[in-house]
Design a protein around this motif. Sequence first.
Motif, PDB file in Angstrom:
ATOM      1  N   ARG A  31       0.789  -1.269  -0.058  1.00  0.00           N
ATOM      2  CA  ARG A  31      -0.124  -0.195   0.178  1.00  0.00           C
ATOM      3  C   ARG A  31       0.803   1.303   0.101  1.00  0.00           C
ATOM      4  N   HIS A  32       1.944   1.233   0.949  1.00  0.00           N
ATOM      5  CA  HIS A  32       2.589   2.541   0.989  1.00  0.00           C
ATOM      6  C   HIS A  32       3.586   2.514  -0.054  1.00  0.00           C
ATOM      7  N   PRO A  36       3.198   6.679  -3.922  1.00  0.00           N
ATOM      8  CA  PRO A  36       3.969   7.698  -4.485  1.00  0.00           C
ATOM      9  C   PRO A  36       3.681   7.717  -6.330  1.00  0.00           C
ATOM     10  N   PHE A  37       3.321   6.740  -6.671  1.00  0.00           N
ATOM     11  CA  PHE A  37       3.420   6.518  -8.294  1.00  0.00           C
ATOM     12  C   PHE A  37       2.136   7.289  -8.652  1.00  0.00           C
ATOM     13  N   ASN A  38       0.959   7.531  -8.022  1.00  0.00           N
ATOM     14  CA  ASN A  38       0.031   8.181  -8.674  1.00  0.00           C
ATOM     15  C   ASN A  38      -0.714   7.553  -9.865  1.00  0.00           C
ATOM     16  N   TYR A  39      -0.814   6.077  -9.645  1.00  0.00           N
ATOM     17  CA  TYR A  39      -1.522   5.558 -10.692  1.00  0.00           C
ATOM     18  C   TYR A  39      -2.785   6.181 -11.177  1.00  0.00           C
ATOM     19  N   VAL A  40      -3.078   5.744 -12.181  1.00  0.00           N
ATOM     20  CA  VAL A  40      -4.653   6.302 -13.041  1.00  0.00           C
ATOM     21  C   VAL A  40      -5.757   5.449 -12.459  1.00  0.00           C
ATOM     22  N   ILE A  41      -6.643   6.090 -11.781  1.00  0.00           N
ATOM     23  CA  ILE A  41      -7.542   5.466 -10.915  1.00  0.00           C
ATOM     24  C   ILE A  41      -8.871   5.242 -12.136  1.00  0.00           C
ATOM     25  N   ASP A  42      -9.194   3.969 -11.978  1.00  0.00           N
ATOM     26  CA  ASP A  42     -10.365   3.586 -13.141  1.00  0.00           C
ATOM     27  C   ASP A  42     -11.517   2.817 -12.004  1.00  0.00           C
ATOM     28  N   GLU A  43     -12.531   3.545 -12.387  1.00  0.00           N
ATOM     29  CA  GLU A  43     -13.968   3.118 -11.713  1.00  0.00           C
ATOM     30  C   GLU A  43     -14.439   1.802 -12.070  1.00  0.00           C
ATOM     31  N   PHE A  44     -13.627   1.290 -13.285  1.00  0.00           N
ATOM     32  CA  PHE A  44     -14.316   0.127 -13.829  1.00  0.00           C
ATOM     33  C   PHE A  44     -13.678  -1.243 -12.832  1.00  0.00           C
ATOM     34  N   LEU A  53      -4.909  -4.124  -5.623  1.00  0.00           N
ATOM     35  CA  LEU A  53      -4.615  -5.120  -4.494  1.00  0.00           C
ATOM     36  C   LEU A  53      -3.660  -4.388  -3.635  1.00  0.00           C
ATOM     37  N   ALA A  54      -2.809  -3.742  -4.221  1.00  0.00           N
ATOM     38  CA  ALA A  54      -1.744  -2.867  -3.453  1.00  0.00           C
ATOM     39  C   ALA A  54      -2.317  -1.792  -2.769  1.00  0.00           C
ATOM     40  N   LEU A  55      -3.237  -0.897  -3.612  1.00  0.00           N
ATOM     41  CA  LEU A  55      -3.722   0.316  -2.971  1.00  0.00           C
ATOM     42  C   LEU A  55      -4.636  -0.086  -2.045  1.00  0.00           C
ATOM     43  N   ASN A  56      -5.361  -1.228  -1.858  1.00  0.00           N
ATOM     44  CA  ASN A  56      -6.116  -1.716  -0.798  1.00  0.00           C
ATOM     45  C   ASN A  56      -5.508  -2.473   0.278  1.00  0.00           C
ATOM     46  N   GLY A  57      -4.110  -2.353   0.081  1.00  0.00           N
ATOM     47  CA  GLY A  57      -3.504  -3.039   1.165  1.00  0.00           C
ATOM     48  C   GLY A  57      -3.404  -2.605   2.710  1.00  0.00           C
ATOM     49  N   TRP A  58      -4.104  -1.422   2.706  1.00  0.00           N
ATOM     50  CA  TRP A  58      -4.397  -0.669   4.170  1.00  0.00           C
ATOM     51  C   TRP A  58      -5.261  -1.615   4.835  1.00  0.00           C
ATOM     52  N   LEU A  59      -5.933  -2.555   4.362  1.00  0.00           N
ATOM     53  CA  LEU A  59      -6.705  -3.611   4.915  1.00  0.00           C
ATOM     54  C   LEU A  59      -6.014  -4.758   5.646  1.00  0.00           C
ATOM     55  N   GLY A  60      -4.710  -4.779   5.359  1.00  0.00           N
ATOM     56  CA  GLY A  60      -3.569  -5.413   6.173  1.00  0.00           C
ATOM     57  C   GLY A  60      -3.714  -5.158   7.648  1.00  0.00           C
ATOM     58  N   VAL A  61      -4.020  -3.807   7.904  1.00  0.00           N
ATOM     59  CA  VAL A  61      -3.988  -3.532   9.402  1.00  0.00           C
ATOM     60  C   VAL A  61      -5.070  -4.259   9.883  1.00  0.00           C
ATOM     61  N   ASP A  62      -6.305  -4.521   9.147  1.00  0.00           N
ATOM     62  CA  ASP A  62      -7.345  -5.047   9.977  1.00  0.00           C
ATOM     63  C   ASP A  62      -7.175  -6.430   9.996  1.00  0.00           C
ATOM     64  N   LEU A  63      -6.338  -7.077   9.315  1.00  0.00           N
ATOM     65  CA  LEU A  63      -5.992  -8.487   9.489  1.00  0.00           C
ATOM     66  C   LEU A  63      -5.157  -8.584  10.719  1.00  0.00           C
ATOM     67  N   PHE A  64      -4.142  -7.580  11.077  1.00  0.00           N
ATOM     68  CA  PHE A  64      -3.485  -7.587  12.226  1.00  0.00           C
ATOM     69  C   PHE A  64      -4.594  -7.638  13.367  1.00  0.00           C
ATOM     70  N   VAL A 261     -11.653  -2.758  -7.115  1.00  0.00           N
ATOM     71  CA  VAL A 261     -11.440  -1.329  -7.291  1.00  0.00           C
ATOM     72  C   VAL A 261     -10.756  -0.547  -5.856  1.00  0.00           C
ATOM     73  N   PRO A 262      -9.999   0.436  -6.117  1.00  0.00           N
ATOM     74  CA  PRO A 262      -9.134   1.080  -5.139  1.00  0.00           C
ATOM     75  C   PRO A 262     -10.351   1.909  -4.393  1.00  0.00           C
ATOM     76  N   TYR A 263     -10.951   1.375  -3.369  1.00  0.00           N
ATOM     77  CA  TYR A 263     -11.998   2.077  -2.703  1.00  0.00           C
ATOM     78  C   TYR A 263     -11.767   3.330  -2.013  1.00  0.00           C
ATOM     79  N   VAL A 264     -10.717   3.454  -1.446  1.00  0.00           N
ATOM     80  CA  VAL A 264     -10.284   4.822  -0.810  1.00  0.00           C
ATOM     81  C   VAL A 264      -9.696   5.765  -1.797  1.00  0.00           C
ATOM     82  N   GLU A 265      -9.234   5.470  -3.003  1.00  0.00           N
ATOM     83  CA  GLU A 265      -8.942   6.293  -4.015  1.00  0.00           C
ATOM     84  C   GLU A 265     -10.254   6.826  -4.714  1.00  0.00           C
ATOM     85  N   LEU A 266     -11.145   6.197  -4.676  1.00  0.00           N
ATOM     86  CA  LEU A 266     -12.442   6.454  -5.511  1.00  0.00           C
ATOM     87  C   LEU A 266     -13.473   7.182  -4.454  1.00  0.00           C
TER      88      LEU A 266
END
Length: 375
Positions: A31-32, A36-44, A53-64, A261-266
């Motif tokens: 996730r982190h 920094p690479f500002n990937y183009v976010i697509d709602e599709f 998957l990488a952008l949604n990696g913040w959910l790894g905290v909830d697995l912790f 989809v990258p939920y937070v980025e959308l």
Amino acid sequence: MKGYFDIIGSPGRIPALDGLRAIAVLLVLLRHGVLPFNYVIDEFFFANPFVNLALNGWLGVDLFFVLSGFLISYHLLEQKRRNVFTIKRYALKRILRTVPLYYAVLVIAFAEIVPYAHANEVLSWSAISKYLLFLQDYLGASILVPLWSLAVEEKFYLIAPGLLFLLTLLPRGIASITIILLALGSVFTRYAVLETLEYGSYSEFFWAVRSPFHQCLDGIFLGMLVAWVVHKGQGVKPEGERAKYVFYCSLLAALVTLMAVPYVELRWWSVTVSLVFMTSGLFALMVWAAAVDERLSEGLLGGRFFRLIARLSYALYLTHYLFLPLALKCAQLTTGSVALFLFWLVYLGTAFLAAVLLHLIVEKPFLLLKAKIPS
């Protein structure tokens, strides 16, 4: 002395849980690392599943959180069953496990020892006391954002013995329902706060909805529920491949959800609020399966690679964010795919090297002291 440098060590009582812990920290690192690479976010849906998957990696905290809820609760229930629990031993074990390395990382961050990693907070008594008292989930963690979740876990450690004691006074079924209601209560408080936000920025959402202790307890309570079910023998006993089936179906569902989809980025905030509970539920099912079926510990999850990552997971989680600026500086020396490769090489290489050093120098001596305290 040779054994001291054996980082991998012997497997725990449930080796598959080490594998899940490793997956959790790798998700956070991804996730982190991609931010920094500002990937183009697509709602599709599934437009770029691996980036999602990488952008949604913040959910790894909830697995912790689920893992902590399960492990702490199960150990407390087992100690109560054996009538060996003392608050002094419990508190000392928790302090030795988490506090020394945490304070060491605070010193490193405030002292700006890592190149290009500048502290975003002025060194003052108010700033220091916030971190010393684990209040950064409410007051903000500008010096190192990932530290917010540690404040959540520390508060859970404080309430866990009393909460479990009260639950043991209830009938089995009522206790389980109570834990579920507590988990749902955390979701409802997130929704309640979400409705008060006037501007949907990620920063505002994060510090108002995501990070406060009382609003991110659903994963912890679901982990507690699994511990309660497993310890009390209320879980469905695995027959044949049942537990494995539950595990892999839950894993597949989690992967599909994280790749969609990258939920937070959308800025799908209302969806994100429910997403935390849903994925925590899937993680809880995976923990349950690992706890009741030893065969899941015989494969990759219980292997040496994941066990190594799991041993370093706490140090990795606390320190990796410090090395992002250095990795970006190195990546700017070149362009294209070479820059991308150099970024990940420096980012992961320095993070793992720092984790190994801190584990051996700071963390392990206190873990050895902790191991001497009777369970």
